[in-house]
Design an enzyme around this catalytic site. Sequence first.
Site, PDB file in Angstrom:
ATOM      1  CE1 TYR A  98      -4.355  -1.413   0.225  1.00  0.00           C
ATOM      2  CE2 TYR A  98      -3.080  -3.148   1.298  1.00  0.00           C
ATOM      3  CZ  TYR A  98      -4.238  -2.719   0.670  1.00  0.00           C
ATOM      4  OH  TYR A  98      -5.277  -3.590   0.490  1.00  0.00           O
ATOM      5  CD  GLU A 140      -6.108  -6.492   1.760  1.00  0.00           C
ATOM      6  OE1 GLU A 140      -4.882  -6.314   2.026  1.00  0.00           O
ATOM      7  OE2 GLU A 140      -6.742  -5.762   0.970  1.00  0.00           O
TER       8      GLU A 140
END
Length: 415
Positions: A98, A140
Site C-alpha cells: 500500500y 485482509e
Amino acid sequence: MLSATSTELIRATLPAVGAAIDEITTLFYRNLFTAEPDLERNLFNRGNQKQGEQQRALAGAIAAFAALQLEPDQVRVDRILSRIAHKHASLGIEPTQYEVVHTHLFAAIVEVLGEAITPPVAAAWDEVYWLMAETLIAMEAGLYQRAGVAVGDVWRDVRVRDRRHESPDTLSFVLASLDGSALPRFTPGQYLSVGVLLADGARQIRQYSLSSAPSSSDWRITVKRIAGQLDGERVATPAGEVSNYMHDNVFEGDVLSVTTPFGDLTLQPDNSPILLASAGIGCTPMIGMLRHLAETSDSRPISVLHADRSPNSHAHRVELTQLVEKLPTAVMHRWYEDLGGRVPESGLQAGRADLDNVTITKGTHAYLCGPLPFMLGLRSALLEKDVADENIHFEVFGPDNWTNGKADELTPVAG
C-alpha cells in the site's frame, strides 16, 4: 471517519478529482510499472491493463469510497471494500504494498491536477487514501487469519489429478495435494488464484471459482479458453494468456501453483429461499453451491437459472441437470441464444434470461455470476419483483467496473 476539515475539502474537490480520475489512474499505472516492472509481469493482469479495465476499476473504487465519506453509508463501504479485500488476499497482498501504491498514486494526482492540489487538499486526499488502505489491510489480516495462513502466505503447489472437457472451450482440472493429504476446506462459491510462468518469463495470475463440493479432499476449477476477438483490425478482446496456457500445457500429473481459497459470493447462513443465476462460465460457483446443497439434502425452495450461447457451449450442462434432480425443491430454467434443433419446452427457452416465468419466493436471496450486463439486468428484474437489495449477491470475473454507477450497488455477501 474523515475529519471535519478533510470532509469539506473532499466535498469541494471531488468533482475535479472525479473528472480527472481516469487520467490519474492511467498515469498512476504507467508510472508504477515503470518504477516496478515486476508488478506488471508477475502480479497484475496484463490483459486487463491493455483493455483499461483495471484502471477503470481503481478509478471507480476511489471515487465511490471518497463519495461515501461525504454521506456515510457503512454498509455500502463494506460492500465495496470486502470484494477488494478478498481479491487482494487471493493475490497475497501485504501491507507494505500500500505504501508503493500511495507513492505513485499521489504523484499522479499532483501531476494531473497541478496547482489545484494545495497542501491542505493533498492532506485531505491522503487521509481518504489511508482510511481506505488501513480498512483493507485490517480486512485482509482477518481473511488471512481465518484461512490459517500468515499475512500474504497463500501460495501452495498442487498436482493435477484429472483433466476433462466440460464443453468445447472449457476444461476442468481436479487438483490434489502433493502428499496425498486433504486440501483445506472452502466455502461454496469461493475461488482460488492460479499462477503460471509464461514463455516470456512473466508470472501471470488469474482467479477461478471452485466447482467442487467443499467436502471433497480435492479442489476442482473450470477454465474457459479466451480466444480473443477482433473488431476489424483492432483487438477488441485480447486472448487469455493464462487460460490458453492451461488449455495447451497443463495435463494430468503436472504441478500448479495456487492459493488458499477466498471470495465473498457465499450462501447466507440461514434457511432463506435461494435463486442461483448464471451466464456462460459464471456457472462454476453455482455448481459448487449446488453440490453442497445436494450433499446436505437441502429442502428450501431453490430456483436455478442459466443462460448460454447454445447447449453445446454450456459447461457442466449435464452435471447441472443431475444436481437439480437431486434437490426435490429445486426448479431449473435455461435460456440459449441458439437452441439448435431443440424446441422450447418447460424450463428451456430461446433467447436471453428473464424472470417472466420464474416464481420468486418471499425472502429469496439471489446469487448472480456472469457478464456485468447480465447481472445488472437481472438485478433490476429482481428489484421489480420485490427482492430486497441487500438480498442480491454477485461475483464478477475480472475487475469490477465501479464507474458505471451501478456495479457498486450490487451486494457482495461477505472475487
